[in-house]
Design a protein around this motif. Structure first.
Motif, PDB file in Angstrom:
ATOM      1  N   GLY A  84       0.765  -0.980  -0.522  1.00  0.00           N
ATOM      2  CA  GLY A  84       0.186   0.089   0.292  1.00  0.00           C
ATOM      3  C   GLY A  84       0.568   1.258  -0.200  1.00  0.00           C
ATOM      4  O   GLY A  84       0.410   2.520   0.187  1.00  0.00           O
ATOM      5  N   GLN A  85       1.875   0.921  -0.452  1.00  0.00           N
ATOM      6  CA  GLN A  85       2.940   2.064   0.179  1.00  0.00           C
ATOM      7  C   GLN A  85       3.697   2.465  -1.235  1.00  0.00           C
ATOM      8  O   GLN A  85       4.150   1.177  -1.584  1.00  0.00           O
ATOM      9  CB  GLN A  85       3.771   2.152   1.357  1.00  0.00           C
ATOM     10  N   ASP A  86       3.236   3.529  -1.642  1.00  0.00           N
ATOM     11  CA  ASP A  86       4.491   3.775  -2.927  1.00  0.00           C
ATOM     12  C   ASP A  86       6.386   4.199  -3.101  1.00  0.00           C
ATOM     13  O   ASP A  86       6.274   5.026  -1.662  1.00  0.00           O
ATOM     14  CB  ASP A  86       4.225   5.482  -3.941  1.00  0.00           C
ATOM     15  N   TRP A  87       6.527   3.730  -3.747  1.00  0.00           N
ATOM     16  CA  TRP A  87       8.228   4.365  -3.611  1.00  0.00           C
ATOM     17  C   TRP A  87       8.334   4.886  -5.177  1.00  0.00           C
ATOM     18  O   TRP A  87       8.342   3.931  -5.513  1.00  0.00           O
ATOM     19  CB  TRP A  87       8.766   3.229  -3.112  1.00  0.00           C
ATOM     20  N   ARG A 113      19.034   3.053  -4.215  1.00  0.00           N
ATOM     21  CA  ARG A 113      17.728   2.137  -3.334  1.00  0.00           C
ATOM     22  C   ARG A 113      16.276   3.125  -3.470  1.00  0.00           C
ATOM     23  O   ARG A 113      16.418   4.260  -3.683  1.00  0.00           O
ATOM     24  CB  ARG A 113      18.165   2.898  -1.031  1.00  0.00           C
ATOM     25  N   ALA A 114      15.181   2.976  -3.486  1.00  0.00           N
ATOM     26  CA  ALA A 114      14.008   3.545  -3.910  1.00  0.00           C
ATOM     27  C   ALA A 114      14.143   4.447  -2.935  1.00  0.00           C
ATOM     28  O   ALA A 114      14.149   4.679  -1.292  1.00  0.00           O
ATOM     29  CB  ALA A 114      13.231   2.282  -3.677  1.00  0.00           C
ATOM     30  N   LEU A 115      13.385   4.931  -2.615  1.00  0.00           N
ATOM     31  CA  LEU A 115      12.374   6.492  -2.199  1.00  0.00           C
ATOM     32  C   LEU A 115      11.056   5.890  -1.643  1.00  0.00           C
ATOM     33  O   LEU A 115      10.585   5.790  -2.979  1.00  0.00           O
ATOM     34  CB  LEU A 115      13.167   8.077  -2.920  1.00  0.00           C
ATOM     35  N   ARG A 116      10.948   6.141  -0.534  1.00  0.00           N
ATOM     36  CA  ARG A 116       9.068   6.710  -0.410  1.00  0.00           C
ATOM     37  C   ARG A 116       8.977   7.826  -0.652  1.00  0.00           C
ATOM     38  O   ARG A 116       9.398   8.582  -0.285  1.00  0.00           O
ATOM     39  CB  ARG A 116       9.803   6.108   1.293  1.00  0.00           C
ATOM     40  N   LEU A 117       7.780   7.122  -1.154  1.00  0.00           N
ATOM     41  CA  LEU A 117       7.112   8.949  -1.289  1.00  0.00           C
ATOM     42  C   LEU A 117       6.626   9.117  -0.962  1.00  0.00           C
ATOM     43  O   LEU A 117       5.087   9.269   0.053  1.00  0.00           O
ATOM     44  CB  LEU A 117       5.611   8.240  -2.701  1.00  0.00           C
ATOM     45  N   GLU A 118       7.173  10.332  -0.126  1.00  0.00           N
ATOM     46  CA  GLU A 118       6.515  10.523   1.551  1.00  0.00           C
ATOM     47  C   GLU A 118       7.000  12.681   1.024  1.00  0.00           C
ATOM     48  O   GLU A 118       8.365  12.652   1.131  1.00  0.00           O
ATOM     49  CB  GLU A 118       6.871  10.523   2.470  1.00  0.00           C
ATOM     50  N   LEU A 135      10.546  13.760   2.746  1.00  0.00           N
ATOM     51  CA  LEU A 135      11.157  13.160   4.131  1.00  0.00           C
ATOM     52  C   LEU A 135      12.395  12.920   3.302  1.00  0.00           C
ATOM     53  O   LEU A 135      13.095  12.753   2.335  1.00  0.00           O
ATOM     54  CB  LEU A 135      10.574  11.512   4.302  1.00  0.00           C
ATOM     55  N   ILE A 136      13.442  13.246   4.938  1.00  0.00           N
ATOM     56  CA  ILE A 136      14.901  13.186   4.184  1.00  0.00           C
ATOM     57  C   ILE A 136      15.420  11.411   4.370  1.00  0.00           C
ATOM     58  O   ILE A 136      15.283  10.549   5.555  1.00  0.00           O
ATOM     59  CB  ILE A 136      15.916  13.903   5.345  1.00  0.00           C
ATOM     60  N   GLN A 137      16.215  11.095   2.731  1.00  0.00           N
ATOM     61  CA  GLN A 137      16.323   9.749   3.374  1.00  0.00           C
ATOM     62  C   GLN A 137      17.541  10.309   2.025  1.00  0.00           C
ATOM     63  O   GLN A 137      17.899  10.149   0.903  1.00  0.00           O
ATOM     64  CB  GLN A 137      15.199   9.396   1.696  1.00  0.00           C
ATOM     65  N   ALA A 138      18.494   9.060   2.913  1.00  0.00           N
ATOM     66  CA  ALA A 138      20.210   8.917   3.226  1.00  0.00           C
ATOM     67  C   ALA A 138      20.108   6.902   2.476  1.00  0.00           C
ATOM     68  O   ALA A 138      19.695   6.334   2.229  1.00  0.00           O
ATOM     69  CB  ALA A 138      20.138   8.208   4.771  1.00  0.00           C
ATOM     70  N   THR A 139      20.617   6.962   1.397  1.00  0.00           N
ATOM     71  CA  THR A 139      21.305   6.167   0.242  1.00  0.00           C
ATOM     72  C   THR A 139      22.518   6.187   0.469  1.00  0.00           C
ATOM     73  O   THR A 139      23.628   6.747   1.275  1.00  0.00           O
ATOM     74  CB  THR A 139      20.603   6.644  -1.163  1.00  0.00           C
ATOM     75  N   SER A 140      23.256   5.147  -0.284  1.00  0.00           N
ATOM     76  CA  SER A 140      24.467   4.813   0.403  1.00  0.00           C
ATOM     77  C   SER A 140      25.051   5.636  -0.091  1.00  0.00           C
ATOM     78  O   SER A 140      26.904   5.721  -0.247  1.00  0.00           O
ATOM     79  CB  SER A 140      25.244   3.263  -0.219  1.00  0.00           C
ATOM     80  N   HIS A 141      24.741   6.318  -1.352  1.00  0.00           N
ATOM     81  CA  HIS A 141      26.051   7.812  -1.231  1.00  0.00           C
ATOM     82  C   HIS A 141      25.453   9.399  -1.001  1.00  0.00           C
ATOM     83  O   HIS A 141      26.024   9.755  -1.859  1.00  0.00           O
ATOM     84  CB  HIS A 141      25.673   7.587  -3.849  1.00  0.00           C
ATOM     85  N   ASP A 142      24.050   9.313  -1.253  1.00  0.00           N
ATOM     86  CA  ASP A 142      23.623  11.008  -1.173  1.00  0.00           C
ATOM     87  C   ASP A 142      22.333  10.588  -0.318  1.00  0.00           C
ATOM     88  O   ASP A 142      21.787   9.472  -0.308  1.00  0.00           O
ATOM     89  CB  ASP A 142      23.872  11.613  -2.437  1.00  0.00           C
ATOM     90  N   GLU A 143      22.438  12.024  -0.241  1.00  0.00           N
ATOM     91  CA  GLU A 143      21.097  11.646   0.993  1.00  0.00           C
ATOM     92  C   GLU A 143      19.921  12.779   0.343  1.00  0.00           C
ATOM     93  O   GLU A 143      19.673  13.812  -1.166  1.00  0.00           O
ATOM     94  CB  GLU A 143      20.599  12.870   2.071  1.00  0.00           C
ATOM     95  N   ARG A 144      18.529  11.862  -0.430  1.00  0.00           N
ATOM     96  CA  ARG A 144      17.526  12.508  -1.178  1.00  0.00           C
ATOM     97  C   ARG A 144      16.133  12.782  -0.473  1.00  0.00           C
ATOM     98  O   ARG A 144      15.999  11.904   0.864  1.00  0.00           O
ATOM     99  CB  ARG A 144      17.206  11.858  -2.152  1.00  0.00           C
ATOM    100  N   ARG A 145      15.865  13.202  -1.066  1.00  0.00           N
ATOM    101  CA  ARG A 145      14.259  13.883  -0.370  1.00  0.00           C
ATOM    102  C   ARG A 145      12.716  14.050  -1.654  1.00  0.00           C
ATOM    103  O   ARG A 145      13.646  14.184  -2.320  1.00  0.00           O
ATOM    104  CB  ARG A 145      14.132  14.621   0.121  1.00  0.00           C
ATOM    105  N   LEU A 146      11.872  13.751  -1.224  1.00  0.00           N
ATOM    106  CA  LEU A 146      10.799  13.781  -2.689  1.00  0.00           C
ATOM    107  C   LEU A 146      10.333  15.243  -1.846  1.00  0.00           C
ATOM    108  O   LEU A 146       9.370  14.835  -0.931  1.00  0.00           O
ATOM    109  CB  LEU A 146      10.316  12.802  -2.844  1.00  0.00           C
TER     110      LEU A 146
END
Length: 276
Positions: free
Chosen positions: A120-123, A136-141, A144-155
């Protein structure tokens, strides 16, 4: 031209030996393996070769011939793999914003990204956005700051649009925007035709290649400049001085082996799309 889509051979191309059960852990692991194993590159566009989007043609190029490609190829093939493994994945239309800081400027909707629904959660996952391809996949939220093995992302969501951002040099930089609208094959074919043939397309302006490396590192090729970026953000550059140097760099750092006569047709001095 082959006539089979061999999942085992595809996974071997990725160097992947883990679980294939449709879970978040599998999605993250496949995303990382894909970005590290199959490079982003636009060589066929510069050589004026047609870019085919049918899954079998993508498989033949990226898996059998061990080449790379750009978003419609990389994410298009990854979408097929995810679907065959039982993931609820769908193609989304997007607009790349790297190099464009003014959001009031409209850019072409010529990027394919992927949404995957798990419990039920989109990524969001994307193995075809060059030097900013995901590991890595990002949670569609929203926010939300999301750490990956290479950098930080957010949507982040603004005025009905989602913006995928990467943390770079202490600032949030837009990578691409999307609304959540599907991008069926007919729309991908039109956008692919533009990006691979239109004189104004970024992909016809010069050579671009990128690949994720282990331990937070990346390697990119922009025109004749080969760049290595370390996990801490520091980068070193090397200028290629001719077709022989290009051939060696493509082989060593991107796993692409092309004849020297073919590479002589590619103009190195031109500068392609913005790379981080």
């Amino acid at each position: 031209m082959g006539n089979t889509f061999d999942i085992d051979a595809y996974l071997a191309r990725l160097g992947y030996q883990g679980s294939t059960a449709p879970s978040l852990a599998t999605l993250d692991a496949l995303t990382s393996a894909h970005s590290q194993s199959i490079p982003f590159e636009n060589l066929d566009v510069l050589l004026r070769r047609p870019i085919h989007l049918e899954p079998q043609r993508l498989y033949d190029k990226l898996v059998t011939a061990r080449r790379g490609g750009y978003c419609f190829e990389l994410n298009g093939l990854f979408l097929e793999l995810l679907a065959q493994l039982g993931f609820a994945a769908r193609p989304l239309a997007a607009r790349v914003r790297l190099g464009t800081t003014d959001r009031s400027i409209m850019v072409q909707r010529t990027h394919l990204t992927l949404a995957v629904t798990l419990d039920g959660q989109d990524w969001i996952t994307d193995v075809g956005v060059g030097a900013t391809s995901l590991t890595r996949a990002l949670r569609l939220e929203d926010g939300l700051i999301q750490a990956t093995s290479h950098d930080e992302r957010r949507l982040v969501r603004e005025d009905g649009r989602w913006y995928h951002q990467v943390q770079h040099a202490g600032q949030w930089v837009d990578v691409f925007e999307f609304t959540g609208e599907d991008m069926p094959m007919v729309d991908r074919e039109v956008a692919n035709w533009y990006t691979s043939t239109h004189p104004a397309s970024h992909f016809l302006q010069g050579l671009t290649a990128a690949r994720v490396l282990p331990k937070g590192r990346r390697v990119t090729l922009s025109g004749k400049v080969l760049k290595f970026r370390a996990a801490d953000g520091h980068a070193r550059e090397q200028e290629l001085d001719g077709p022989q140097a290009l051939q060696a760099a493509l082989r060593e750092h991107f796993g692409i082996d092309l004849p020297i006569d073919m590479l002589r047709k590619i103009p190195l001095p031109l500068t392609p799309i913005a790379l981080l």
